[in-house]
Scaffold this active site. Structure first.
Site, mmCIF file in Angstrom:
data_model
loop_
_atom_site.group_PDB
_atom_site.id
_atom_site.type_symbol
_atom_site.label_atom_id
_atom_site.label_comp_id
_atom_site.label_asym_id
_atom_site.label_seq_id
_atom_site.Cartn_x
_atom_site.Cartn_y
_atom_site.Cartn_z
ATOM 1 N N LYS A 22 -52.918 2.965 36.620
ATOM 2 C CA LYS A 22 -54.155 3.265 37.330
ATOM 3 C C LYS A 22 -53.848 3.652 38.775
ATOM 4 C CE LYS A 22 -57.678 0.608 36.210
ATOM 5 N NZ LYS A 22 -58.206 -0.763 36.125
ATOM 6 N N ARG A 91 -58.695 -4.054 41.528
ATOM 7 C CA ARG A 91 -58.570 -3.609 40.136
ATOM 8 C C ARG A 91 -57.153 -3.792 39.624
ATOM 9 N NH1 ARG A 91 -60.499 2.478 40.392
ATOM 10 N NH2 ARG A 91 -60.889 2.072 38.180
ATOM 11 N N GLY A 100 -59.104 -3.693 28.884
ATOM 12 C CA GLY A 100 -59.913 -4.902 28.812
ATOM 13 C C GLY A 100 -59.138 -6.204 28.849
ATOM 14 N N MET A 102 -57.084 -7.321 31.368
ATOM 15 C CA MET A 102 -56.964 -7.953 32.690
ATOM 16 C C MET A 102 -58.251 -7.750 33.478
ATOM 17 S SD MET A 102 -53.015 -7.232 33.565
ATOM 18 C CE MET A 102 -53.227 -5.496 33.395
ATOM 19 N N ARG A 358 -56.605 8.791 33.072
ATOM 20 C CA ARG A 358 -55.404 8.422 32.311
ATOM 21 C C ARG A 358 -55.414 9.220 31.021
ATOM 22 N NH1 ARG A 358 -57.857 2.563 30.881
ATOM 23 N NH2 ARG A 358 -59.588 3.334 29.653
ATOM 24 N N HIS A 476 -47.938 -7.688 -3.870
ATOM 25 C CA HIS A 476 -47.880 -6.672 -4.925
ATOM 26 C C HIS A 476 -48.933 -5.586 -4.711
ATOM 27 C CE1 HIS A 476 -49.121 -5.081 -8.900
ATOM 28 N NE2 HIS A 476 -47.821 -4.899 -9.000
ATOM 29 N N ARG A 582 -36.601 4.452 -10.112
ATOM 30 C CA ARG A 582 -36.367 3.185 -10.806
ATOM 31 C C ARG A 582 -36.545 3.362 -12.299
ATOM 32 N NH1 ARG A 582 -39.808 0.523 -6.109
ATOM 33 N NH2 ARG A 582 -40.858 2.477 -6.560
ATOM 34 N N ARG A 641 -31.493 4.908 -10.128
ATOM 35 C CA ARG A 641 -30.912 3.573 -10.132
ATOM 36 C C ARG A 641 -30.830 3.049 -11.557
ATOM 37 N NH1 ARG A 641 -33.907 -1.208 -6.963
ATOM 38 N NH2 ARG A 641 -35.370 -1.025 -8.690
ATOM 39 N N GLU A 768 -27.454 -3.980 -0.821
ATOM 40 C CA GLU A 768 -28.588 -4.899 -0.637
ATOM 41 C C GLU A 768 -28.152 -6.353 -0.574
ATOM 42 O OE1 GLU A 768 -31.214 -4.480 -4.049
ATOM 43 O OE2 GLU A 768 -29.542 -3.790 -5.270
ATOM 44 N N SER A 787 -26.967 3.492 -0.501
ATOM 45 C CA SER A 787 -28.388 3.514 -0.170
ATOM 46 C C SER A 787 -28.787 2.086 0.148
ATOM 47 C CB SER A 787 -29.194 4.054 -1.347
ATOM 48 O OG SER A 787 -30.567 3.977 -1.047
ATOM 49 N N GLY A 789 -30.814 -0.932 0.300
ATOM 50 C CA GLY A 789 -32.020 -1.512 -0.287
ATOM 51 C C GLY A 789 -32.509 -2.573 0.676
ATOM 52 N N THR A 790 -33.233 -2.144 1.684
ATOM 53 C CA THR A 790 -33.537 -3.058 2.791
ATOM 54 C C THR A 790 -34.569 -4.130 2.440
ATOM 55 O OG1 THR A 790 -34.880 -1.240 3.606
ATOM 56 C CG2 THR A 790 -32.830 -1.687 4.761
ATOM 57 N N ASN A 791 -35.241 -3.991 1.293
ATOM 58 C CA ASN A 791 -36.126 -5.098 0.891
ATOM 59 C C ASN A 791 -35.271 -6.318 0.555
ATOM 60 O OD1 ASN A 791 -38.214 -3.306 1.136
ATOM 61 N ND2 ASN A 791 -38.426 -2.947 -1.054
ATOM 62 N N ASP A 792 -34.340 -6.132 -0.381
ATOM 63 C CA ASP A 792 -33.495 -7.263 -0.764
ATOM 64 C C ASP A 792 -32.514 -7.641 0.338
ATOM 65 O OD1 ASP A 792 -34.573 -8.004 -3.149
ATOM 66 O OD2 ASP A 792 -33.398 -6.583 -4.330
ATOM 67 N N CYS A 854 -33.595 3.128 1.102
ATOM 68 C CA CYS A 854 -34.681 3.307 0.134
ATOM 69 C C CYS A 854 -35.639 2.125 0.125
ATOM 70 C CB CYS A 854 -34.118 3.557 -1.260
ATOM 71 S SG CYS A 854 -33.111 2.194 -1.875
ATOM 72 N N TYR A 874 -30.348 10.201 5.429
ATOM 73 C CA TYR A 874 -31.757 10.354 5.073
ATOM 74 C C TYR A 874 -32.451 9.007 4.978
ATOM 75 C CZ TYR A 874 -30.464 8.810 0.392
ATOM 76 O OH TYR A 874 -30.014 8.059 -0.648
HETATM 77 P P1 ADP Z 1 -60.898 -1.340 33.592
HETATM 78 O O1 ADP Z 1 -59.444 -1.095 33.621
HETATM 79 O O2 ADP Z 1 -61.327 -2.507 32.801
HETATM 80 O O3 ADP Z 1 -61.680 -0.069 33.341
HETATM 81 P P2 ADP Z 1 -61.460 -0.863 36.364
HETATM 82 O O4 ADP Z 1 -60.548 -1.368 37.389
HETATM 83 O O5 ADP Z 1 -61.336 0.573 36.024
HETATM 84 O O6 ADP Z 1 -61.274 -1.772 35.091
HETATM 85 O O7 ADP Z 1 -62.927 -1.217 36.859
HETATM 86 C C1 ADP Z 1 -64.025 -1.636 36.101
HETATM 87 C C2 ADP Z 1 -65.238 -0.780 36.419
HETATM 88 O O8 ADP Z 1 -65.542 -0.810 37.794
HETATM 89 C C3 ADP Z 1 -65.020 0.673 36.078
HETATM 90 O O9 ADP Z 1 -66.152 1.182 35.473
HETATM 91 C C4 ADP Z 1 -64.784 1.317 37.419
HETATM 92 O O10 ADP Z 1 -65.188 2.646 37.411
HETATM 93 C C5 ADP Z 1 -65.623 0.466 38.338
HETATM 94 N N1 ADP Z 1 -65.026 0.507 39.686
HETATM 95 C C6 ADP Z 1 -63.793 0.110 40.025
HETATM 96 N N2 ADP Z 1 -63.548 0.309 41.327
HETATM 97 C C7 ADP Z 1 -64.668 0.847 41.842
HETATM 98 C C8 ADP Z 1 -65.035 1.310 43.139
HETATM 99 N N3 ADP Z 1 -64.182 1.263 44.158
HETATM 100 N N4 ADP Z 1 -66.263 1.804 43.307
HETATM 101 C C9 ADP Z 1 -67.118 1.862 42.241
HETATM 102 N N5 ADP Z 1 -66.847 1.455 41.026
HETATM 103 C C10 ADP Z 1 -65.624 0.961 40.799
HETATM 104 MG MG MG Z 2 -32.893 -4.952 -5.193
HETATM 105 MG MG MG Z 3 -61.240 1.584 34.166
#
Ligand code: ADP
Ligand code: MG
Ligand code: MG
Length: 904
Positions: A22, A91, A100, A102, A358, A476, A582, A641, A768, A787, A789-792, A854, A874
């Site tokens: 980020k 952030r 989501g 952190m 990103r 199975h 087989r 085989r 194997e 060849s 036989g990585t299961n066994d 295999c 292969y």
């Molecule tokens: P995540 O990685 O969970 O998306 P973010 O760090 O991107 O977390 O932030 C969570 C939300 O807050 C996002 O929708 C982002 O656009 C908003 N946000 C983060 N920094 C700012 C900022 N400086 N001004 C306005 N909105 C922000």
């Molecule tokens: Mg076998």
């Molecule tokens: Mg974000």
């Protein structure tokens, strides 16, 4: 002095290890002249330092203050100032995106000192208290609770408590939307919030801006070691040592009123890949509202409206100039990053700001379409295009899938393990016989079983999908289904399968035979009713893409196929040969009655003469079966085989079946039972099987070798190109190969005399057993190919049984003792060493030794990459995995130019 803080114009996209994804991209967008609110990045090194020492590096304070002063200067605002207060966001952002996992805190710096000034300045009391209630909510949750390691019961966290206060107020006032809350309401709410925080957390919500800032920074760093983040890293194999960066950025506000907004967008459609700007936005809202789904967001533009949002106005129609500005940024970003971007933006009082970009996540279909489009647009080269599609993505392109729109509206009533990809719907049946019967009548069925066994294969083949209550990813049902590319869910533990009364019970839901369900085998979800399907393989670009990939590939890709039909499918998917045929397959399933009867007759023979007679009767069936598959593979190598399983597997179980067989053979039922008991292995994996059978009963080996060579001779006479590869299973000593070779040479001579054809062939062995690896140089003197036989080999190396690993594997994974199921992906550190050693020793003894794999793992991308690096010729995998393996092999070439494999 080490540099721990980077202002946004000091970094760039290449610095993601240090600045996190980020942070690095915020820097890059700043450099590109885009409207990014100013800020700075505290590096991932600080996170690592903080986690280790429990304190920050001594100069951090100073560096942060300097950077903050710089932000203040650019913004013309001051953090904590009574009149012109600057607000900040803190952030998280690691090297690789962990969506989501952190934390982020917004509106940092609001306190009793700054609130009046901000109200005065914005003349918008409502906005200020809306921002404040958000700060209290986020801060108490992230900083005061999570970062302190407090783990309240489900639904009893501080955030839940505050949210229910807000819901309560909305209810009392008869509001349906958050936006209806007035300034007075919000002010009252903030007071309530602070009282509750004090009560619950035992301390006041901090009123000092600096305390808020450092509290937030620390909480972001600590969130790297939060529970969710740690378990996500385990799954995604992200190293603990990376750490997260903290981005401190001036706030911009999408919630100032009706001329403000916030949104997220993708530069192309992430579900289909279509080259259209695609996104959602909300007027008068702050960032997290779009994701949280508090209101139906508006569409970005006219052409991407959908039935849910078509009544709402698009950004394009509401603010055309702003939309154009955003659309220009879209173009610039794509040109610059040469990939689809996922972006966050905010509009404050008519001014556009960029908050994140990103590389966007995408479906398999979208990945393929975008790669090919961007190649045609000249945005990327062919190597990049090949790297853009994840091998696992192809699964999705090869199977019909549940229509994502239909699925979004449905709610699963049962979940299990995603064993066979794609989607399927059908009426439920409870026996293999019914599955076959109903399908013949033209019904689509889902076979529902407690668990499946080899006798169910006919029904499994007939069914559109398979659902079992027990079993793991390598049970199975799972293996069979994946091999066929059939939709399958196993281990749906909450299901009670009552085959007697033909009912599927899940909690209070009871489904009778004939009722419809839908499986999403890619995600392990089960729905009631028949949901709409989508055939993703209709994309014509798939073939072209695969051809492109093949251009970079040196590792061969073969298939494991036992029937003409599978061989044909695999060939169509681009298999360059069969790595495992087989012979025992002909004794299972459809059309097996006669050969199976003859095999049983052979097993129950009392004298060598009787046995020879039974073997002779069996011969034509074996030859016919082998010939059919060889013919389909004309011109390509086929590894056949020799008989592998222990014989007791073929002796019927149960008195009735035994009596029936005895009657047909004219012997006593007790003889059948006794022979069954005599052959019974308490540990079949290590029993009397494979080459050991041939050592005891050479006539069985002889018959099979003759079938292979005669079938080949006949096909060669008919103008086909044949070079069968005879593979001896379960060997642990070169001597076994030598004894068997004598038979092979003698039969080869005889076939030449009878047919006049000198059939070219290769003679080799399955590796194997660990002892075979240790003695690979000896083995290679007798074998022309190996060849794995990585299961066994995995079973024997770990001492784990593949059939019951499901009982303890989850604990091993949870406790981090294993990072993956070694039957799905090669255990590179253990089993991998045995493989590498065998390759080295084998090739030292025979430089042109052909080497393949295999086992099931042959279709797993990470294992394919490993095989490439180990110098194998292969990999061989089930027909539906062939394209996956081809792509994984091509990518291995592109990733490791120096290493190398040598092809089929
Ligand atoms: P995540 O990685 O969970 O998306 P973010 O760090 O991107 O977390 O932030 C969570 C939300 O807050 C996002 O929708 C982002 O656009 C908003 N946000 C983060 N920094 C700012 C900022 N400086 N001004 C306005 N909105 C922000
Ligand atoms: Mg076998
Ligand atoms: Mg974000």
């Amino acid at each position: 002095m080490s540099k721990y803080v980077y202002f946004f114009n000091e970094g760039d996209a290449k610095m993601r290890d240090l600045l996190g994804g980020k942070g690095a991209n915020l820097c890059e967008m700043t450099r590109l002249g885009m409207p990014v609110p100013p800020g700075f990045v505290i590096t991932t090194e600080v996170c690592v330092h903080y986690a280790r020492e429990g304190a920050y590096p001594p100069t951090l304070d100073e560096q942060v203050n300097a950077a903050l002063a710089n932000v203040e200067k650019v913004m013309g605002l001051k953090f904590g100032d009574e009149r012109n207060p600057l607000l900040l966001s803190c952030r998280s952002g690691a090297r690789r995106s962990m969506p989501g996992m952190m934390e982020t805190v917004l509106n940092v710096g609001l306190c009793s000192k700054t609130i009046p000034g901000l109200i005065e300045k914005t003349r918008n009391e409502r906005f200020v208290y809306d921002a404040y209630r958000r700060l209290i909510m986020m801060y108490s949750d992230v900083v005061m609770e999570k970062a302190e390691g407090i783990e309240p019961k489900e639904g009893e966290g501080i955030r839940d408590k505050l949210e229910s206060l807000m819901a309560g107020m909305k209810k009392r006032r008869h509001y349906s939307q958050d936006t209806e809350l007035t300034a007075e309401d919000l002010k009252e709410l903030c007071a309530q919030f602070k009282r509750t925080v004090k009560e619950v957390m035992g301390r006041d919500f901090p009123d000092d801006p600096m305390e808020q800032l450092w509290g937030s920074v620390g909480a972001v760093f600590k969130s790297w070691n939060g529970k969710r983040a740690i378990s996500y890293r385990r799954i995604e194999h992200i190293p603990d040592e990376w750490g997260t960066a903290t981005n401190v950025q001036s706030m911009v506000f999408g919630n100032i009123g009706e001329t403000s907004a916030t949104g997220v967008a993708f530069t192309r459609n992430p579900a289909t890949g279509e080259n259209k700007f695609y996104g959602e936005w909300l007027p008068n809202a702050q960032g997290e509202d779009v994701v949280a789904g508090i209101r139906t967001p508006n569409p970005l533009n006219e052409e991407t409206k959908n039935p849910q949002n078509k009544h709402l106005s698009s950004l394009q129609s509401k603010w055309p100039a702003l939309y154009r500005e955003l659309d220009d940024i879209r173009t610039t970003l794509e040109k610059h990053f040469r990939d689809m971007q996922d972006i966050e933006f905010t509009i404050q009082d008519g001014t556009l700001y960029m908050l994140q970009c990103r590389n966007g996540k995408r479906t398999g279909t979208a990945a393929l379409n975008m790669a090919m489009d961007m190649l045609e647009e000249g945005l990327i080269d062919d190597r990049t295009a090949v790297m853009r599609v994840e091998p696992g993505h192809l699964d999705e392109l090869l199977h019909p899938i549940v229509n994502p729109d239909a699925e979004r509206k449905a709610k699963p009533f049962l979940t299990g393990l995603p064993a066979g990809p794609g989607g399927a719907f059908g009426k439920i049946v409870f026996t293999s016989v019914d599955a076959v019967e109903w399908t013949r009548r033209g019904e689509k069925v889902i076979l529902v079983r407690e668990e499946t066994n080899p006798e169910d294969v006919e029904g499994m083949r007939a069914a559109a999908g398979i659902l079992t209550a027990r079993g793991g990813m390598t049970s199975h049902a799972a293996l069979v289904a994946r091999g066929w590319g059939k939709c399958c869910i196993v281990g749906a533990g909450e299901a009670e399968v009552d085959a007697e009364s033909k009912e599927l019970v899940v909690g209070l839901t009871r489904l009778k035979e004939g009722e419809s369900i839908t499986l999403n085998g890619t995600r392990g979800l089960v729905y009631q009713g028949a949901l709409a399907m989508m055939d993703a393989s209709e994309n014509p670009r798939f073939q072209r893409f695969m051809k492109l990939a093949d251009g970079f590939r040196t590792l061969g890709v073969r298939t494991n196929a036992d029937t003409q039909k599978d061989a044909k499918v695999a060939r169509d998917f681009g298999a360059e040969g069969i790595g495992l045929f087989r012979t025992e397959h002909m004794f299972y399933g459809k059309g097996s009655d006669e050969p199976l009867f003859l095999l049983r007759k052979m097993i129950l023979s009392n004298t060598p003469e009787e046995r020879q007679a039974a073997v002779d009767e069996l011969y034509p069936f074996v030859k016919r079966d082998i010939k059919a598959t060889l013919e389909v593979m004309d011109g390509l190598p086929v590894t056949i085989r020799l008989l592998d399983p222990p014989l007791h597997e073929f002796v019927p179980q149960g008195e009735e079946n035994q009596a029936e067989l005895a009657k047909s053979l004219g012997i006593m039922p007790s003889d059948v039972r006794k022979r069954g008991e005599a052959l019974h292995e308490s540990n079949p994996m290590m029993g009397h099987r494979g080459v050991r059978l041939g050592i005891t009963y050479p006539e069985i080996t002889e018959m099979q070798v003759r079938a292979i060579l005669e079938a080949s001779a006949e096909l060669i006479k008919a103008g086909k190109r044949m070079k069968p590869e005879i593979m001896v299973p379960v060997t642990c000593d070169a001597g076994e190969l030598d004894v068997t070779r004598v038979i092979v040479d003698r039969v080869h001579d005889e076939v030449r005399k009878v047919t006049g054809v000198d059939v070219p062939f290769l003679y080799g062995t399955m590796i194997e057993i660990p002892r075979a690896c240790l003695l690979a140089d000896e083995m290679a003197k007798s074998a022309q190919f190996f060849s794995f036989g990585t299961n066994d080999l995995t079973q024997m190396t770990f001492g784990f049984s593949r059939d019951d690993i499901g009982t303890f594997l989850p604990d091993y994974l949870k406790q981090g003792l294993l990072s993956a199921d070694p039957f799905e992906t090669i255990d590179q550190s253990g089993v991998g060493q045995l493989i590498k050693m065998s390759v080295d020793r084998g090739r030292a003894a025979r430089p042109d030794l052909k080497i393949g794999i295999c086992g099931e793992q042959g279709g797993d991308p990470a294992s394919v990459e490993f095989c490439f690096k180990a110098g194998l010729n292969y990999v061989s995998c089930s027909p539906f995995r062939v394209p996956v393996a081809r792509l994984a092999a091509a990518q291995a070439n592109l990733k490791h130019k120096e290493a190398g494999s040598r092809g089929v």
